[in-house]
Every structure is written in structure tokens, then in C-alpha cells.
Design an enzyme around this catalytic site. Sequence first.
Site, PDB file in Angstrom:
ATOM      1  N   LYS A  22      35.709  35.018  40.422  1.00  0.00           N
ATOM      2  CA  LYS A  22      36.236  36.420  40.310  1.00  0.00           C
ATOM      3  C   LYS A  22      35.379  37.172  39.315  1.00  0.00           C
ATOM      4  CE  LYS A  22      39.985  37.440  37.697  1.00  0.00           C
ATOM      5  NZ  LYS A  22      39.661  38.712  36.825  1.00  0.00           N
ATOM      6  N   ASN A  23      35.254  36.596  38.394  1.00  0.00           N
ATOM      7  CA  ASN A  23      34.515  37.544  37.077  1.00  0.00           C
ATOM      8  C   ASN A  23      33.150  37.777  37.516  1.00  0.00           C
ATOM      9  OD1 ASN A  23      36.991  37.703  35.771  1.00  0.00           O
ATOM     10  ND2 ASN A  23      36.686  36.378  34.354  1.00  0.00           N
ATOM     11  N   CYS A 116      45.153  43.064  32.671  1.00  0.00           N
ATOM     12  CA  CYS A 116      46.134  41.937  32.179  1.00  0.00           C
ATOM     13  C   CYS A 116      46.884  42.401  30.953  1.00  0.00           C
ATOM     14  CB  CYS A 116      45.404  40.584  31.930  1.00  0.00           C
ATOM     15  SG  CYS A 116      45.031  39.623  33.210  1.00  0.00           S
ATOM     16  N   ARG A 121      43.128  45.887  24.023  1.00  0.00           N
ATOM     17  CA  ARG A 121      41.902  45.473  24.910  1.00  0.00           C
ATOM     18  C   ARG A 121      41.078  46.781  24.666  1.00  0.00           C
ATOM     19  NH1 ARG A 121      42.276  41.690  30.185  1.00  0.00           N
ATOM     20  NH2 ARG A 121      40.032  41.128  29.453  1.00  0.00           N
ATOM     21  N   ASP A 308      40.624  31.721  28.702  1.00  0.00           N
ATOM     22  CA  ASP A 308      41.258  31.766  29.955  1.00  0.00           C
ATOM     23  C   ASP A 308      41.658  30.443  30.408  1.00  0.00           C
ATOM     24  OD1 ASP A 308      40.826  34.432  30.192  1.00  0.00           O
ATOM     25  OD2 ASP A 308      39.320  34.320  31.917  1.00  0.00           O
ATOM     26  N   ARG A 401      46.125  38.251  42.098  1.00  0.00           N
ATOM     27  CA  ARG A 401      44.868  39.146  41.506  1.00  0.00           C
ATOM     28  C   ARG A 401      43.599  38.175  41.398  1.00  0.00           C
ATOM     29  NH1 ARG A 401      45.072  40.847  35.976  1.00  0.00           N
ATOM     30  NH2 ARG A 401      42.766  41.153  36.351  1.00  0.00           N
TER      31      ARG A 401
END
Length: 422
Positions: A22-23, A116, A121, A308, A401
Site C-alpha cells: 500500500k505505502n 490514521c 501527525r 506498523d 483501507r
Amino acid sequence: MERFLITGGKTLSGEIPVKGSKNAALKLMAASLLFDHPVTFSNIPDINDIHSMKKLIELAGGKTYSEDDQITLDNSKLISSNLDCDIAKRIRASIVLIGPLLARIGKASFPHPGGCVIGKRPIDYFVEGFKKLGARITLSDDGYKFSGRLRGNDIFLPFPSVTVTETLMMASAIAYGQTIIKNAAAEPEITQLAELLRLGGADISGAGTNTIVINGTNSRLLRMKDPAPFKIIPDRIEAGSFVILGALLSDCLKISNCCPEHIESLLYTIESAGAKLTRGEDWIKVGRSNDIRSVNITTGPYPSFATDLQSPFSIFLTQAQGESMIFETVFEGRLAYLEEIKRMGANIILCDPHRAIITGPAKLRAREMESPDLRAGLAYIIAALVAEGDSVVHNVYHIDRGYERVEERLRNVGASIQRVQV
Ligand code: UD1
């Protein structure tokens, strides 16, 4: 609204293939804005964050074509530097679009960021980085506006932030002059982004180390010489989560289509805690062991233990003999999900916003839980699969997601998990 119904205690076995990262995919899609010709990617995961990024690019004037696990992005006629506020707020990663938009169109605007719920952040490093590249920045109630022609500069990052490194790399790739990013992040997604930009004609060296040097093309857009699809790397967080699951619940689980090299820190740690692993170039086999021992982890930038993977690993630690310490150094407030694991019967002391002590082994009891974010959501699924009895995990949209049809893939290896409409 959907939820997962999970019956714990089942032994898992078989093979679980890992999807594309995903990233990595999100940033590569953003990077396609620097190209004046279509770019095709393969191994794209079918997940909500990717659909949102696709929509954002379409709304900015890009054309997209999807087929199976491939997507083609044609940004030859970008028309807008404004990002759709609702979508941009939903996925924090959309902030990386500022890099290519600003470099290509000379302006970009961005709402106050979302994503998230894992503590503070801020986006100050982005703002400082763009100032160094000569952008003008104004702040209003709606968000940020960036404008100006970008010129290379030396940029030191106070922390090796992943998305900041990626955004500045993209912006500098077609800016004027040389940019040197110091204390850059070194995650595999960054190495892959540099590879794509280089294939398009950018001059970038040092990606994967903490100093990245970019000689801008002086506003010339990029173009792939070879139109063959560019394959997204496997998702290392998904791979690591499945390794943890296998070490807890399987006689032998094969995690395939993965890159073990990208999760060395997890593999080292879980093996030192007693898990039994074998690995090949693109697979890992793992089975549970009767002797799982406590181990301490400190999360950090790559190649350290990935933040993560901290939440799924905490579930592993609830089953380890003895006292383990988790030290979360990357994000503040990323341990709050542990309250719910405590309610399942785990013995956990939350020392402060960054540290927790887990004493195991503990018998986990089934519960009804609300997934607070993407990664903690998967940790709740793992906890529910370990616990005896029937659990419910709400807020499945957080999990969707980032993990493609996770319940189907877990069922294929023997888990009892159903998606139901509320
Ligand atoms: C990326 C990943 C996310 C992962 C994280 C750390 C994506 C889409 N997300 O997030 O899954 O958990 O890396 O590996 O790739 N910071 C600031 N100011 C800024 C930017 C960051 O203070 O302007 C701080 C953050 O609050 C955090 C630290 O830097 O404490 C690292 O965050 P960062 O690496 O930027 O995470 P993301 O890139 O957002």
C-alpha cells in the site's frame, strides 16, 4: 457498516500470498504526476486507500485505467492543483501529491491532513522542506497553499520521515538544480520510488541510505523508455503480520509473494523469541513453538523494527513467557489500542505514551471491539483469532483501507472469520 465475526482457537495451515505494498503504491501513483506519458503499475492492492488516491488523481485531471491488479495513470493533461478536500483529509498519504503538483504546476493546496488516529501527525517537515526549495506557503482555515518555482537546496530532516522524504524527492526530481536530503528515510518504498523516477529519466542517487542526492531536470517531465508495467514491491507490513499470525496459530504457514529481506528486524526478533522460521527469496514458512519467550522491541526508522508491526507483535508478546517491553519511538499515542487487549485478559502495564510492559502468557478472552485504526485493527483480528470464543471487530473500514479482503485470505488458511453487514 460492516463488522467481522471471529471464532478463535483454530489452527491455521496452508499458503497465504502477500499483496502489493500500500505505502509503495500510493507514492508511485503520486509520482506518475511527474510523467508526461502514461505509466502502468502491476501488483496494485485492491484496497480503499488506493481507490481514494485514484479518485484524487482523476479529480485533478488525470486519467486512470484499471484491470486486474494493474493500473495505468495518464497525467499528460493535468488540469488542477487543488485536491479534493474530503478525500485528501481521509488519507494522510495524499499529502505526497503536493510534491509533484507544486513542481509541475507551480502551485498546490492541501487541507489540514487526516489519516490514521495515531497521535500527533504534524506536517511541519513538509512545510520547512518546501520553504527550503523556495516555495511560498500560506495557511488559512481551509489548509495550506503552496506556490512558486522550486530550486534545489540542502534539506536536513529532524527525523527520517517516510512521506516527507518521498514528497521532497518527487518535487526535486523535476526542480531546478541540486537537492540533497540529509537524514532521509531509507524504507524499501523509498528505494522503489527512486527506481521509478530514475527509469523516467530523473537523476537520483543514495535512495535507501540517509543521504539522497537529486539533480533536477529543470522542469522537464519524466517519461518511461519501456512501457512494461512497473511492479509494486510486496507489502512488508502485511507479510510481517502474517508471520506473527503463523508463529501464534499455525503448524506451518507459508507466506508467499513476500520479500523477507524487508522485514529482517521482525524475523530476527521473532526468532529470538523462539519462533521457528525457514525462508527463501520470496517466501517464509513459520510454525508455532511451545517455547515462546519474552523479548523487548524498540520501533524505529527502517531497518529497525517497523512501528506498523508493533501492534500485531504485541499480541504475540501476550503469549510469550515472561516480561516484554514495547518502546514505541516513532509515534506518540500508538499504544492506546492496548487497553482493549488488556480487557481481553492480557497482563499489560501502559507506562507512558511510548512504553508498555506485557507479561505473558495470558489466556485471551473473546470480546467485541472497535478497530481504532488500520494497524491496530489487524492486531485485534489476530487477538480474536488467538482468543477462545466468538469476538466481533467493528469499524472494518479502517482495516479495508490497507488489507485486501483479509477475511477471505485468512479463511483460506483455516481461520473462522466472517464479514457481516450491521
Ligand atoms: C509512513 C507510513 C506509515 C508508517 C510511518 C512510519 C505511509 C503512507 N505511511 O507514515 O504506515 O507508520 O511511515 O514508518 O507511507 N513528523 C513530524 N512532522 C512532519 C512529518 C512527520 O513531526 O511534518 C513525525 C511524525 O509525527 C512521526 C515521525 O515524524 O512522529 C515519523 O513519521 P513519518 O515517517 O512521517 O510517517 P508517515 O510518513 O506519515
